[in-house]
Design a protein around this motif. Structure first.
Motif, PDB file in Angstrom:
ATOM      1  N   THR A   1       0.840  -1.187   0.000  1.00  0.00           N
ATOM      2  CA  THR A   1       0.000   0.000   0.000  1.00  0.00           C
ATOM      3  C   THR A   1       0.883   1.248   0.000  1.00  0.00           C
ATOM      4  O   THR A   1       1.887   1.291   0.699  1.00  0.00           O
ATOM      5  N   ILE A   2       0.474   2.230  -0.778  1.00  0.00           N
ATOM      6  CA  ILE A   2       1.118   3.547  -0.766  1.00  0.00           C
ATOM      7  C   ILE A   2       0.040   4.568  -0.412  1.00  0.00           C
ATOM      8  O   ILE A   2      -1.033   4.588  -1.017  1.00  0.00           O
ATOM      9  N   VAL A   3       0.320   5.378   0.577  1.00  0.00           N
ATOM     10  CA  VAL A   3      -0.559   6.487   0.928  1.00  0.00           C
ATOM     11  C   VAL A   3       0.181   7.755   0.516  1.00  0.00           C
ATOM     12  O   VAL A   3       1.247   8.058   1.043  1.00  0.00           O
ATOM     13  N   TRP A   4      -0.387   8.458  -0.451  1.00  0.00           N
ATOM     14  CA  TRP A   4       0.241   9.638  -1.028  1.00  0.00           C
ATOM     15  C   TRP A   4      -0.486  10.881  -0.545  1.00  0.00           C
ATOM     16  O   TRP A   4      -1.638  11.121  -0.880  1.00  0.00           O
ATOM     17  N   LEU A   5       0.215  11.665   0.268  1.00  0.00           N
ATOM     18  CA  LEU A   5      -0.323  12.944   0.734  1.00  0.00           C
ATOM     19  C   LEU A   5       0.079  13.994  -0.296  1.00  0.00           C
ATOM     20  O   LEU A   5       1.146  14.588  -0.229  1.00  0.00           O
ATOM     21  N   ASP A   6      -0.777  14.194  -1.250  1.00  0.00           N
ATOM     22  CA  ASP A   6      -0.524  15.081  -2.381  1.00  0.00           C
ATOM     23  C   ASP A   6      -1.229  16.411  -2.164  1.00  0.00           C
ATOM     24  O   ASP A   6      -2.165  16.772  -2.884  1.00  0.00           O
ATOM     25  N   TYR A   7      -0.782  17.124  -1.154  1.00  0.00           N
ATOM     26  CA  TYR A   7      -1.427  18.374  -0.769  1.00  0.00           C
ATOM     27  C   TYR A   7      -0.816  19.557  -1.499  1.00  0.00           C
ATOM     28  O   TYR A   7       0.380  19.568  -1.825  1.00  0.00           O
ATOM     29  N   PRO A   8      -1.613  20.592  -1.701  1.00  0.00           N
ATOM     30  CA  PRO A   8      -1.089  21.808  -2.330  1.00  0.00           C
ATOM     31  C   PRO A   8      -0.152  22.567  -1.385  1.00  0.00           C
ATOM     32  O   PRO A   8      -0.158  22.348  -0.172  1.00  0.00           O
ATOM     33  N   ARG A   9       0.625  23.441  -1.958  1.00  0.00           N
ATOM     34  CA  ARG A   9       1.569  24.244  -1.161  1.00  0.00           C
ATOM     35  C   ARG A   9       0.871  25.009  -0.043  1.00  0.00           C
ATOM     36  O   ARG A   9       1.417  25.176   1.031  1.00  0.00           O
ATOM     37  N   ARG A  10      -0.336  25.483  -0.285  1.00  0.00           N
ATOM     38  CA  ARG A  10      -1.039  26.273   0.727  1.00  0.00           C
ATOM     39  C   ARG A  10      -1.326  25.465   1.990  1.00  0.00           C
ATOM     40  O   ARG A  10      -1.526  26.019   3.059  1.00  0.00           O
ATOM     41  N   VAL A  11      -1.343  24.145   1.876  1.00  0.00           N
ATOM     42  CA  VAL A  11      -1.509  23.271   3.037  1.00  0.00           C
ATOM     43  C   VAL A  11      -0.148  22.946   3.651  1.00  0.00           C
ATOM     44  O   VAL A  11       0.034  23.003   4.864  1.00  0.00           O
ATOM     45  N   ILE A  12       0.805  22.626   2.813  1.00  0.00           N
ATOM     46  CA  ILE A  12       2.105  22.140   3.281  1.00  0.00           C
ATOM     47  C   ILE A  12       2.953  23.248   3.908  1.00  0.00           C
ATOM     48  O   ILE A  12       3.558  23.045   4.964  1.00  0.00           O
ATOM     49  N   MET A  13       3.020  24.392   3.283  1.00  0.00           N
ATOM     50  CA  MET A  13       3.951  25.423   3.743  1.00  0.00           C
ATOM     51  C   MET A  13       3.684  25.898   5.179  1.00  0.00           C
ATOM     52  O   MET A  13       4.633  26.005   5.958  1.00  0.00           O
TER      53      MET A  13
END
Length: 175
Positions: free
Chosen positions: A76-88
């Motif tokens: 299983t791969i869980v990919w947290l593909d969040y936009p910069r506005r979430v990550i930064m």
């Protein structure tokens, strides 16, 4: 767990491991094993031993030395593909707190105020690598070598949290 620096991979991986009763391993702690950010000379062997049997979670299988090994052994791969506005905001908050508190992290190292000037500082790394990391992960999940993986891609932390709450004991070796 995969995603750019600051996405919340370690937090979600630890929570998933606790929920499922799986062994959780923090990749940065496996990679950086000593002062001055010394790199683990036995990383490949160590990761190989940790992933020989099912029932493990690693929060960032992105280090080139072990990337393919982890993707081949995971189910299983869980990919947290969040936009910069979430990550930064997340990575900024984490680095500010670590620097202000002089918090010890991997191998006894610390993020320092001086380290903020480095191109490898987590805040700068997250910003500059965001697009590149997303493109790389998109290619990996489409790669036929990894067709065996159950991929969960989340663009929104609330959806990842809902997925986490819904998990039972059905996941084997997750990366």
């Amino acid at each position: 767990m995969v995603g750019v620096t600051g996405a919340g991979k370690s937090t979600l991986a630890a929570a998933l491991g606790a929920r499922l009763g799986l062994r959780y391993h923090e990749m940065d702690a496996l990679y950086f094993t000593g002062p001055d950010w010394a790199v683990n000379a036995t990383l490949v062997a160590d990761v190989g031993r940790l992933t020989e049997r099912p029932g493990w979670i690693i929060d960032s299988p992105g280090y080139p030395e072990v990337r393919d090994l982890l993707w081949e052994r995971a189910d299983t791969i869980v990919w947290l593909d969040y936009p910069r506005r979430v990550i930064m905001p997340r990575v900024l908050r984490r680095s500010l707190l670590r620097s202000a508190r002089r918090e010890r992290i991997f191998g006894g190292n610390r993020e320092t105020w001086r380290s903020w000037l480095s191109h490898e500082h987590p805040v700068r790394w997250s910003w500059t690598q965001h697009g590149r990391r997303r493109a790389e992960l998109a290619l990996r999940v489409a790669d036929p070598r990894f067709a065996h993986l159950d991929v969960h891609r989340f663009h929104d932390p609330a959806k990842a949290d809902a997925w986490l709450r819904a998990q039972g004991r059905s996941v084997g070796g997750a990366a």
